[in-house]
Design an enzyme around this catalytic site. Sequence first.
Site, PDB file in Angstrom:
ATOM      1  N   GLU A  91       0.849  -1.190   0.000  1.00 38.78           N
ATOM      2  CA  GLU A  91       0.000   0.000   0.000  1.00 38.78           C
ATOM      3  C   GLU A  91       0.882   1.236   0.000  1.00 38.78           C
ATOM      4  O   GLU A  91       0.461   2.304  -0.405  1.00 38.78           O
ATOM      5  CB  GLU A  91      -0.887  -0.004   1.263  1.00 38.78           C
ATOM      6  CG  GLU A  91      -1.914   1.119   1.335  1.00 38.78           C
ATOM      7  CD  GLU A  91      -1.400   2.411   1.971  1.00 38.78           C
ATOM      8  OE1 GLU A  91      -2.151   3.384   1.991  1.00 38.78           O
ATOM      9  OE2 GLU A  91      -0.248   2.459   2.446  1.00 38.78           O
ATOM     10  N   CYS A 123      -4.694  -3.232   2.054  1.00 40.65           N
ATOM     11  CA  CYS A 123      -4.071  -4.369   2.745  1.00 40.65           C
ATOM     12  C   CYS A 123      -4.356  -5.705   2.062  1.00 40.65           C
ATOM     13  O   CYS A 123      -3.804  -6.734   2.441  1.00 40.65           O
ATOM     14  CB  CYS A 123      -4.559  -4.427   4.194  1.00 40.65           C
ATOM     15  SG  CYS A 123      -4.338  -2.867   5.048  1.00 40.65           S
ATOM     16  N   HIS A 245      -6.698 -10.704   8.903  1.00 34.69           N
ATOM     17  CA  HIS A 245      -5.947  -9.454   8.765  1.00 34.69           C
ATOM     18  C   HIS A 245      -6.056  -8.702  10.103  1.00 34.69           C
ATOM     19  O   HIS A 245      -7.136  -8.615  10.681  1.00 34.69           O
ATOM     20  CB  HIS A 245      -6.561  -8.611   7.633  1.00 34.69           C
ATOM     21  CG  HIS A 245      -6.068  -7.209   7.591  1.00 34.69           C
ATOM     22  ND1 HIS A 245      -4.721  -6.904   7.560  1.00 34.69           N
ATOM     23  CD2 HIS A 245      -6.725  -6.016   7.585  1.00 34.69           C
ATOM     24  CE1 HIS A 245      -4.582  -5.586   7.537  1.00 34.69           C
ATOM     25  NE2 HIS A 245      -5.774  -5.026   7.554  1.00 34.69           N
TER      26      HIS A 245
HETATM   27  N1  COA Z   1      -9.006   0.347  28.893  1.00 33.48           N
HETATM   28  C1  COA Z   1      -9.342  -0.669  28.056  1.00 33.48           C
HETATM   29  N2  COA Z   1      -9.977  -0.472  26.871  1.00 33.48           N
HETATM   30  C2  COA Z   1     -10.253   0.798  26.508  1.00 33.48           C
HETATM   31  C3  COA Z   1      -9.916   1.889  27.330  1.00 33.48           C
HETATM   32  C4  COA Z   1      -9.253   1.628  28.564  1.00 33.48           C
HETATM   33  N3  COA Z   1      -8.902   2.622  29.402  1.00 33.48           N
HETATM   34  N4  COA Z   1     -10.312   3.013  26.712  1.00 33.48           N
HETATM   35  C5  COA Z   1     -10.888   2.632  25.529  1.00 33.48           C
HETATM   36  N5  COA Z   1     -10.844   1.289  25.421  1.00 33.48           N
HETATM   37  C6  COA Z   1     -11.327   0.476  24.311  1.00 33.48           C
HETATM   38  C7  COA Z   1     -12.652   0.937  23.741  1.00 33.48           C
HETATM   39  O1  COA Z   1     -13.730   0.463  24.516  1.00 33.48           O
HETATM   40  C8  COA Z   1     -12.603   0.326  22.357  1.00 33.48           C
HETATM   41  O2  COA Z   1     -12.890  -1.044  22.429  1.00 33.48           O
HETATM   42  P1  COA Z   1     -14.226  -1.628  21.725  1.00 33.48           P
HETATM   43  O3  COA Z   1     -14.143  -1.215  20.277  1.00 33.48           O
HETATM   44  O4  COA Z   1     -14.104  -3.091  21.913  1.00 33.48           O
HETATM   45  O5  COA Z   1     -15.366  -0.993  22.421  1.00 33.48           O
HETATM   46  C9  COA Z   1     -11.113   0.416  22.005  1.00 33.48           C
HETATM   47  O6  COA Z   1     -10.412   0.618  23.233  1.00 33.48           O
HETATM   48  C10 COA Z   1     -10.784   1.552  21.082  1.00 33.48           C
HETATM   49  O7  COA Z   1     -11.311   2.712  21.639  1.00 33.48           O
HETATM   50  P2  COA Z   1     -12.047   3.819  20.737  1.00 33.48           P
HETATM   51  O8  COA Z   1     -12.387   4.997  21.576  1.00 33.48           O
HETATM   52  O9  COA Z   1     -13.148   3.176  19.986  1.00 33.48           O
HETATM   53  O10 COA Z   1     -10.810   4.158  19.774  1.00 33.48           O
HETATM   54  P3  COA Z   1     -10.597   5.337  18.793  1.00 33.48           P
HETATM   55  O11 COA Z   1     -11.887   5.938  18.336  1.00 33.48           O
HETATM   56  O12 COA Z   1      -9.617   6.249  19.422  1.00 33.48           O
HETATM   57  O13 COA Z   1      -9.886   4.625  17.536  1.00 33.48           O
HETATM   58  C11 COA Z   1      -9.847   3.110  15.670  1.00 33.48           C
HETATM   59  C12 COA Z   1     -10.022   3.248  17.173  1.00 33.48           C
HETATM   60  C13 COA Z   1      -9.745   1.654  15.287  1.00 33.48           C
HETATM   61  C14 COA Z   1     -11.034   3.755  14.963  1.00 33.48           C
HETATM   62  C15 COA Z   1      -8.539   3.844  15.251  1.00 33.48           C
HETATM   63  O14 COA Z   1      -7.437   3.234  15.864  1.00 33.48           O
HETATM   64  C16 COA Z   1      -8.298   3.878  13.763  1.00 33.48           C
HETATM   65  O15 COA Z   1      -8.833   4.724  13.046  1.00 33.48           O
HETATM   66  N6  COA Z   1      -7.437   2.967  13.255  1.00 33.48           N
HETATM   67  C17 COA Z   1      -7.065   2.906  11.841  1.00 33.48           C
HETATM   68  C18 COA Z   1      -8.101   2.235  10.952  1.00 33.48           C
HETATM   69  C19 COA Z   1      -8.234   0.758  11.200  1.00 33.48           C
HETATM   70  O16 COA Z   1      -7.331   0.114  11.667  1.00 33.48           O
HETATM   71  N7  COA Z   1      -9.382   0.190  10.799  1.00 33.48           N
HETATM   72  C20 COA Z   1      -9.660  -1.224  10.980  1.00 33.48           C
HETATM   73  C21 COA Z   1     -10.266  -1.901   9.790  1.00 33.48           C
HETATM   74  S1  COA Z   1      -9.175  -1.919   8.397  1.00 33.48           S
END
Ligand code: COA
Length: 397
Positions: A91, A123, A245
Amino acid sequence: MTTSPHAPAAGAVPIGIEDLEIATGHHVLDLSALAETRGVDPAKYSRGLGQDEMSLPAADEDVVTMGAAAASALLERTGIEGIRTLLFATESGIDHSKSAAVIAHGLLGLPPHVRSVELKQACYAGMAAVQSAIGIVARRPQEKVLVIASDVARYQLASPGEPTQGAGAVAMVISADPALLEIEPISGVYSADIDDFWRPNDSSTAVVDGRLSMGAYQKALMGAWEDLQAQGGPSADQIDAFVYHQPFTKMARKAHRHLSQKLGAELDETPLDQAEVYNRRLGNTYTASLWNGLASLLDHAGDLAGKRVALFSYGSGSAGEMLTGIVRDQGDAAGRRARRLAMLDAREPLAVDAYEELHRSAELSSASDQETPQVGGSGFRFAGIQGRARRYERPAG
Ligand code: COA
């Protein structure tokens, strides 16, 4: 031993992964330090996302050097005889026209009679390369294909995607001697045009709608699963381990639970623990992520000979595919595990401010000649820009 009604038809050649090797970047960032700097509970990264560390390439490393490092170690074992195709999935390509494959071809000292090309679909391209390789080997079983999947996952500093960055490569030889994993002929495929994650030509970081991408991933998983079933593939109770993945390892768990729930079945989660050991420490490796997960499973799961694994690839934008394979012989799994864990332990730690500096300076302009500092340890180096072209070096000798 799993009996295989889905094996190649009588007279067809068995094809699959003869051998596989992994490589990564020179640096590592501890995510608990990043969490502290960003004012986030470290458990969000370690438990919420399932990530502990991220690999980072040094200034003289990129997808080409990591891919060449993985392939070089692999070819030391398999030799190059029979290889007439090099497919490079990425990518994070380094040129809009010239493929990373031809540069890797030169760095590896492969003979001229090898077709070399790069594949792209976020990916998913690693899976596309493996399937293309199988087609080539099916046509002419004395030929082998070198597949390299290599990526640097980069998101903007302090963005939600930041803790899911990473870097790494996997090289595989696909042949009619599938000593590691014999890939079965039926797979389930799914495509849908969606803007969940993409990288415009003028951007070095991905644009991502994280929530949308998680839903699109699960939709593609179910689409690929349903197609696998419609094509006559194995049912869930005929599959011993699922590998997914892993953009972050928790995503694999979410996907597995989603599939379990949709099937109304209690699918075993133990293989998820075994398939995430390397990925928790590498971070997202995009095209290489699924195959790093497979390497981790084969190194940590004990004897899997004769067992069926399902491999699900997802590439945003979007394309999904699930194939199945029968593990043949894991070889010296303990030795490989020790070597790969030592490789991860040997990465040079970066403090958060040094990581941020590296992140900001990652993209070199081609407008002026420049040299990169010598940092990375694999011997394959991105030496800098000269005459607007990227220059590379390979290990001496
Ligand atoms: N202790 C334990 N877990 C915690 C926590 C803490 N103190 N605080 C938050 N979490 C958990 C949340 O509950 C969530 O888990 P869940 O989804 O099972 O409910 C997880 O951590 C992530 O938290 P969230 O607030 O949803 O994260 P975010 O909005 O900051 O970002 C993504 C998460 C995945 C959207 C972000 O990392 C991203 O954009 N990644 C790139 C894109 C990607 O990888 N996409 C995947 C498909 S290809």
